[in-house]
Motif scaffolding. Structure first.
Motif, mmCIF file in Angstrom:
data_model
loop_
_atom_site.group_PDB
_atom_site.id
_atom_site.type_symbol
_atom_site.label_atom_id
_atom_site.label_comp_id
_atom_site.label_asym_id
_atom_site.label_seq_id
_atom_site.Cartn_x
_atom_site.Cartn_y
_atom_site.Cartn_z
ATOM 1 N N GLN A 204 0.838 -1.214 0.000
ATOM 2 C CA GLN A 204 0.000 0.000 0.000
ATOM 3 C C GLN A 204 0.868 1.257 0.000
ATOM 4 N N ALA A 205 1.966 1.244 0.751
ATOM 5 C CA ALA A 205 2.824 2.425 0.851
ATOM 6 C C ALA A 205 3.701 2.625 -0.373
ATOM 7 N N SER A 206 4.097 1.531 -1.024
ATOM 8 C CA SER A 206 5.044 1.628 -2.137
ATOM 9 C C SER A 206 4.396 1.589 -3.508
ATOM 10 N N GLY A 207 3.175 1.054 -3.590
ATOM 11 C CA GLY A 207 2.541 0.883 -4.889
ATOM 12 C C GLY A 207 2.965 -0.386 -5.597
ATOM 13 N N LEU A 208 3.835 -1.175 -4.970
ATOM 14 C CA LEU A 208 4.260 -2.448 -5.538
ATOM 15 C C LEU A 208 3.261 -3.538 -5.164
ATOM 16 N N PRO A 209 3.162 -4.578 -5.956
ATOM 17 C CA PRO A 209 2.220 -5.661 -5.622
ATOM 18 C C PRO A 209 2.712 -6.462 -4.415
ATOM 19 N N GLU A 210 1.774 -6.997 -3.661
ATOM 20 C CA GLU A 210 2.158 -7.886 -2.566
ATOM 21 C C GLU A 210 2.888 -9.106 -3.132
ATOM 22 N N PHE A 211 3.842 -9.590 -2.359
ATOM 23 C CA PHE A 211 4.596 -10.755 -2.818
ATOM 24 C C PHE A 211 4.952 -11.598 -1.611
ATOM 25 N N HIS A 212 4.436 -12.834 -1.596
ATOM 26 C CA HIS A 212 4.631 -13.729 -0.461
ATOM 27 C C HIS A 212 5.258 -15.031 -0.963
ATOM 28 N N PRO A 213 6.558 -15.062 -1.125
ATOM 29 C CA PRO A 213 7.203 -16.273 -1.648
ATOM 30 C C PRO A 213 7.143 -17.428 -0.668
ATOM 31 N N HIS A 214 7.130 -18.619 -1.215
ATOM 32 C CA HIS A 214 7.181 -19.827 -0.398
ATOM 33 C C HIS A 214 8.593 -20.400 -0.476
ATOM 34 N N SER A 215 8.862 -21.412 0.292
ATOM 35 C CA SER A 215 10.192 -22.012 0.295
ATOM 36 C C SER A 215 10.506 -22.640 -1.054
ATOM 37 N N GLY A 216 11.789 -22.675 -1.395
ATOM 38 C CA GLY A 216 12.199 -23.254 -2.666
ATOM 39 C C GLY A 216 13.644 -22.912 -2.983
ATOM 40 N N TRP A 217 14.075 -23.309 -4.172
ATOM 41 C CA TRP A 217 15.437 -23.028 -4.602
ATOM 42 C C TRP A 217 15.590 -21.542 -4.878
ATOM 43 N N GLN A 218 16.649 -20.948 -4.339
ATOM 44 C CA GLN A 218 16.840 -19.504 -4.441
ATOM 45 C C GLN A 218 17.815 -19.103 -5.545
ATOM 46 N N ASP A 219 18.894 -19.866 -5.717
ATOM 47 C CA ASP A 219 19.897 -19.475 -6.704
ATOM 48 C C ASP A 219 20.790 -20.653 -7.064
ATOM 49 N N TRP A 220 21.566 -20.452 -8.132
ATOM 50 C CA TRP A 220 22.699 -21.319 -8.426
ATOM 51 C C TRP A 220 23.875 -20.407 -8.742
ATOM 52 N N SER A 221 25.073 -20.934 -8.627
ATOM 53 C CA SER A 221 26.231 -20.069 -8.836
ATOM 54 C C SER A 221 27.410 -20.855 -9.389
ATOM 55 N N ILE A 222 28.306 -20.107 -10.025
ATOM 56 C CA ILE A 222 29.580 -20.643 -10.499
ATOM 57 C C ILE A 222 30.670 -19.687 -10.041
ATOM 58 N N ALA A 223 31.776 -20.229 -9.592
ATOM 59 C CA ALA A 223 32.877 -19.407 -9.101
ATOM 60 C C ALA A 223 34.191 -19.893 -9.691
ATOM 61 N N LEU A 224 35.040 -18.947 -10.048
ATOM 62 C CA LEU A 224 36.400 -19.237 -10.502
ATOM 63 C C LEU A 224 37.363 -18.595 -9.511
ATOM 64 N N SER A 225 38.295 -19.383 -8.979
ATOM 65 C CA SER A 225 39.221 -18.888 -7.957
ATOM 66 C C SER A 225 40.643 -19.271 -8.351
ATOM 67 N N ALA A 226 41.592 -18.395 -8.023
ATOM 68 C CA ALA A 226 42.987 -18.663 -8.352
ATOM 69 C C ALA A 226 43.894 -18.032 -7.309
ATOM 70 N N GLU A 227 45.128 -18.571 -7.222
ATOM 71 C CA GLU A 227 46.106 -18.053 -6.274
ATOM 72 C C GLU A 227 47.500 -18.186 -6.851
ATOM 73 N N HIS A 228 48.344 -17.202 -6.549
ATOM 74 C CA HIS A 228 49.748 -17.259 -6.965
ATOM 75 C C HIS A 228 50.618 -16.860 -5.788
ATOM 76 N N LYS A 229 51.625 -17.686 -5.484
ATOM 77 C CA LYS A 229 52.547 -17.407 -4.396
ATOM 78 C C LYS A 229 53.812 -16.772 -4.948
ATOM 79 N N PHE A 230 54.153 -15.590 -4.441
ATOM 80 C CA PHE A 230 55.391 -14.924 -4.830
ATOM 81 C C PHE A 230 56.566 -15.472 -4.038
ATOM 82 N N SER A 231 56.303 -15.887 -2.794
ATOM 83 C CA SER A 231 57.331 -16.427 -1.910
ATOM 84 C C SER A 231 56.632 -17.232 -0.823
ATOM 85 N N ASP A 232 57.407 -17.654 0.182
ATOM 86 C CA ASP A 232 56.799 -18.414 1.279
ATOM 87 C C ASP A 232 55.839 -17.569 2.099
#
Length: 271
Positions: A204-232
């Motif tokens: 009512q205050a925002s003008g956006l529609p009501e939204f009442h989500p139920h439980s379920g899958w929220q997201d999926w993701s992919i990640a790329l990670s790397a590391e380089h050692k210059f010394s000990d």
């Protein structure tokens, strides 16, 4: 946080990258990956450049430069600027040998939300929360690490629960390694309503529609990670993480982009 286990991987030529970079420990949001507790207490410090969505479902990014600190003790206790405060109890629960392949424990860490500036007029802000998580990871094969995390305390009323499942493998690149992680998150209704929902008064205050989500899958993701050692003692590592909102989270009127990219690049010195 140094990638000490990468040295052993290089010697064995195993393709699995057991990354322990603070931010790279997060797959679909908060999956955690740790080394076995060290024989002696270790301290590392440095600087991190990072970027992340300004709010759940936001199309805008926030970038910042932050100090980084990591502490690990032989008991399994860890304190880090990115992973919070926790205890890897695998050695106590399973023994020293099993702790090389298992990570079991709990942690606390703060999680930002949706500020008033990022919230539509009339929609309540989503404040920062202190999240509790139980984590369990196992190196199923030399090429595959399976990850899981059960967390609670999220959402607007701190009553949201999330289950995250993921897997990590790695590709040798010369003397370094590139880790690839896939993950997905299942959330209960309290978390999704607290993070993406719109109640009658807010509608009512925002003008956006009501939204009442139920439980379920929220997201999926992919990640790329790397590391380089210059010394000990000096190293640089980083991660690019792309999360894609799905299901009820993707349909929320508060979601302006299903794509939620994040990144971090850190320079570390181990004392």
């Amino acid at each position: 946080m140094p990638f000490t286990r990468l040295d052993a991987l290089r010697r064995s030529c195993a393709p699995l990258c057991l990354v322990c970079i603070s931010f790279a420990a997060h797959a679909g949001g908060s999956l955690l990956l740790l080394e076995a507790p060290p024989a002696e207490t270790t301290w590392s410090g440095g600087l991190s450049v990072r970027g992340w969505p300004r709010a759940p479902g936001s199309a805008r990014q926030r970038e910042t430069l932050l100090p980084a600190l990591d502490y690990e003790s032989p008991s399994g206790v860890f304190v880090a600027t990115d992973t919070g405060i926790g205890w890897n109890a695998a050695r106590q629960l399973l023994g020293t040998e099993a702790a090389k392949d298992w990570q079991l424990g709990a942690r606390l860490w703060p999680q930002s939300g949706r500020s008033r500036r990022e919230s539509p007029p009339g929609v309540d802000r989503l404040g920062s929360r202190l999240i509790t998580q139980l984590f369990a990871n196992v190196q199923a094969t030399p090429e595959l690490l399976l990850q899981s995390g059960l967390s609670w305390g999220s959402g607007r009323h701190h009553n949201g629960d999330q289950l995250e499942l993921g897997a990590t493998s790695g590709i040798p690149v010369g003397q370094d390694l590139l880790a690839i992680s896939l993950a997905t998150t299942y959330a209960n209704a309290a978390h999704l309503r607290g993070s993406f929902g719109i109640g009658p008064g807010e509608a009512q205050a925002s003008g956006l529609p009501e939204f009442h989500p139920h439980s379920g899958w929220q997201d999926w993701s992919i990640a790329l990670s790397a590391e380089h050692k210059f010394s000990d003692h000096w190293s640089v590592n980083g991660q690019w993480l792309h999360t894609r909102l799905i299901g009820q989270a993707a349909k929320s009127p508060l979601t302006h982009s299903r794509d939620q990219p994040s990144f971090i690049v850190s320079v570390w010195h181990q004392f």
